[in-house]
Design a protein around this motif. Sequence first.
Motif, mmCIF file in Angstrom:
data_model
loop_
_atom_site.group_PDB
_atom_site.id
_atom_site.type_symbol
_atom_site.label_atom_id
_atom_site.label_comp_id
_atom_site.label_asym_id
_atom_site.label_seq_id
_atom_site.Cartn_x
_atom_site.Cartn_y
_atom_site.Cartn_z
ATOM 1 N N LYS A 127 -6.494 -11.905 7.576
ATOM 2 C CA LYS A 127 -5.640 -12.933 6.970
ATOM 3 C C LYS A 127 -4.259 -12.401 6.595
ATOM 4 C CE LYS A 127 -9.700 -15.072 4.800
ATOM 5 N NZ LYS A 127 -10.318 -15.458 3.493
ATOM 6 N N LEU A 128 -3.990 -11.151 6.856
ATOM 7 C CA LEU A 128 -2.793 -10.493 6.345
ATOM 8 C C LEU A 128 -1.518 -11.065 6.959
ATOM 9 C CD1 LEU A 128 -1.817 -8.240 4.480
ATOM 10 C CD2 LEU A 128 -1.951 -6.662 6.432
ATOM 11 N N LYS A 129 -0.606 -11.527 6.073
ATOM 12 C CA LYS A 129 0.664 -12.120 6.504
ATOM 13 C C LYS A 129 1.844 -11.187 6.254
ATOM 14 C CE LYS A 129 -1.012 -16.284 7.541
ATOM 15 N NZ LYS A 129 -0.926 -16.870 8.893
ATOM 16 N N THR A 130 1.885 -10.539 5.090
ATOM 17 C CA THR A 130 2.990 -9.639 4.772
ATOM 18 C C THR A 130 2.430 -8.292 4.339
ATOM 19 O OG1 THR A 130 3.196 -10.221 2.422
ATOM 20 C CG2 THR A 130 4.371 -11.606 4.019
ATOM 21 N N LEU A 131 3.123 -7.217 4.745
ATOM 22 C CA LEU A 131 2.641 -5.869 4.497
ATOM 23 C C LEU A 131 3.814 -4.961 4.162
ATOM 24 C CD1 LEU A 131 0.394 -3.663 4.650
ATOM 25 C CD2 LEU A 131 0.898 -3.504 7.103
ATOM 26 N N LEU A 132 3.709 -4.251 3.035
ATOM 27 C CA LEU A 132 4.700 -3.240 2.653
ATOM 28 C C LEU A 132 4.020 -1.882 2.608
ATOM 29 C CD1 LEU A 132 7.496 -3.381 0.024
ATOM 30 C CD2 LEU A 132 5.905 -1.454 -0.012
ATOM 31 N N LEU A 133 4.618 -0.902 3.305
ATOM 32 C CA LEU A 133 4.092 0.453 3.362
ATOM 33 C C LEU A 133 5.195 1.447 3.017
ATOM 34 C CD1 LEU A 133 2.219 0.170 6.789
ATOM 35 C CD2 LEU A 133 1.218 -0.139 4.522
ATOM 36 N N ASN A 134 4.806 2.628 2.545
ATOM 37 C CA ASN A 134 5.804 3.673 2.293
ATOM 38 C C ASN A 134 5.684 4.767 3.351
ATOM 39 O OD1 ASN A 134 3.424 4.967 1.377
ATOM 40 N ND2 ASN A 134 4.572 6.135 -0.137
ATOM 41 N N GLU A 135 6.371 5.879 3.141
ATOM 42 C CA GLU A 135 6.450 6.933 4.150
ATOM 43 C C GLU A 135 5.115 7.604 4.434
ATOM 44 O OE1 GLU A 135 7.588 8.515 0.096
ATOM 45 O OE2 GLU A 135 8.245 6.840 1.373
ATOM 46 N N TYR A 136 4.157 7.513 3.522
ATOM 47 C CA TYR A 136 2.825 8.086 3.752
ATOM 48 C C TYR A 136 2.238 7.622 5.079
ATOM 49 C CZ TYR A 136 -2.289 8.274 3.299
ATOM 50 O OH TYR A 136 -3.635 8.465 3.526
ATOM 51 N N TRP A 137 2.458 6.370 5.407
ATOM 52 C CA TRP A 137 1.872 5.776 6.607
ATOM 53 C C TRP A 137 2.533 6.267 7.888
ATOM 54 C CZ3 TRP A 137 -2.368 2.561 6.170
ATOM 55 C CH2 TRP A 137 -2.706 2.223 4.850
ATOM 56 N N LEU B 193 0.846 -1.187 0.000
ATOM 57 C CA LEU B 193 0.000 0.000 0.000
ATOM 58 C C LEU B 193 0.884 1.241 0.000
ATOM 59 C CD1 LEU B 193 -2.602 -1.150 2.680
ATOM 60 C CD2 LEU B 193 -2.716 -1.452 0.204
ATOM 61 N N ILE B 194 0.873 1.968 -1.107
ATOM 62 C CA ILE B 194 1.766 3.106 -1.294
ATOM 63 C C ILE B 194 0.942 4.321 -1.713
ATOM 64 C CG2 ILE B 194 3.734 3.996 -2.618
ATOM 65 C CD1 ILE B 194 4.643 1.094 -2.984
ATOM 66 N N SER B 195 1.254 5.462 -1.115
ATOM 67 C CA SER B 195 0.521 6.671 -1.449
ATOM 68 C C SER B 195 1.447 7.871 -1.375
ATOM 69 C CB SER B 195 -0.648 6.869 -0.476
ATOM 70 O OG SER B 195 -1.318 8.089 -0.728
ATOM 71 N N GLU B 196 1.194 8.848 -2.250
ATOM 72 C CA GLU B 196 1.878 10.129 -2.144
ATOM 73 C C GLU B 196 1.271 10.921 -0.986
ATOM 74 O OE1 GLU B 196 4.550 10.979 -3.869
ATOM 75 O OE2 GLU B 196 4.446 9.041 -4.902
ATOM 76 N N PHE B 197 2.007 11.871 -0.456
ATOM 77 C CA PHE B 197 1.527 12.689 0.646
ATOM 78 C C PHE B 197 0.277 13.468 0.248
ATOM 79 C CE2 PHE B 197 6.137 12.868 2.179
ATOM 80 C CZ PHE B 197 5.932 11.835 3.085
#
Length: 310
Positions: free
Chosen positions: A216-226, A195-199
């Motif tokens: 059910k979520l096992k793996t999660l990738l996030l960017n700096e927005y979070w 899940l990636i988002s611009e500011f």
Amino acid sequence: MIFDECSDDDEVYVKLWTRFAVMSKVHALTLHIQAPPYLWFDVLPLVSRHLRTLDLEGLCVQLSFLDFAGCPALEDLKMNLRDISVEKILSRSLKHLSITKCCFDCQLHVSTPGLVSLKLDDLTGTTPFLENMALLETAYVYLGDSCEDFCLNYDSGVYCGPSNITCEKCDLFNENCGSVLVLLGGISSAKHLKLISEFGKFIFSRDLKYCPTFSKLKTLLLNEYWCEAPGLDPLACILKNSPVLEKLTLQLFSKGPNHKVEMKGSFSSMERSSAIPEHLNIVEVKCTVVDERILKVLKFLCAFDIRFSF
């Protein structure tokens, strides 16, 4: 069929060739227009019990084009379209859906209950509304600069929310959608999320206010927005609502795929906070340089007894 360019006079022939391919019972159909002028198709003749894969690029579509009820075997759909003037993608058979750099004239509803993988990448216009995808395994969502769901208060440093006065765009969106989840409700059953988002885009933060559970979520990738809001609220919220999460990757201010700094976290004690999923055993932080912004995130994670090494 791949065309370097296509004039208005060619439209009738493209439709005839497409109809011939469908009548020939093809299992896979590719239709790319790679340079302007792009073609407007109102109703493309896509009724086939044999078609399994459809790859569309450089078209402008409207009306009933994205209703795939006439293609009961369709499983794989890729779209990179210039203009979409439809309100719904409807398919009960679809398993893999990729929508890249499409331009939406209205909010698109996606109804694909059998979907296994989803990719929404750098879309223009209003964020699509995702209906429940109970069988979803993986999803990649990137809300780029072209997403029009932008909080007008962001530049002033005031975040729209329950304790703040909301801006005109946030008010209008909430008025149209009410308390319904737009993105996260549809993908909350996935096992693997990026899940990636611009500011400044408010969709993810807005949806989190309604507390979706990623059961059910096992793996999660996030960017700096979070990690941009005070207290890292979006990051804290999604961790709290992911009870079986095993791996968390934070890709901060670095596009990748190669990152100058990569850190791996480990728990320093057997006891962990209830705010951290009990199955979480891998935490990665990837960035270009360790500056104040990165230190803020590390400090937040260290509060839960997560220690990092390079």
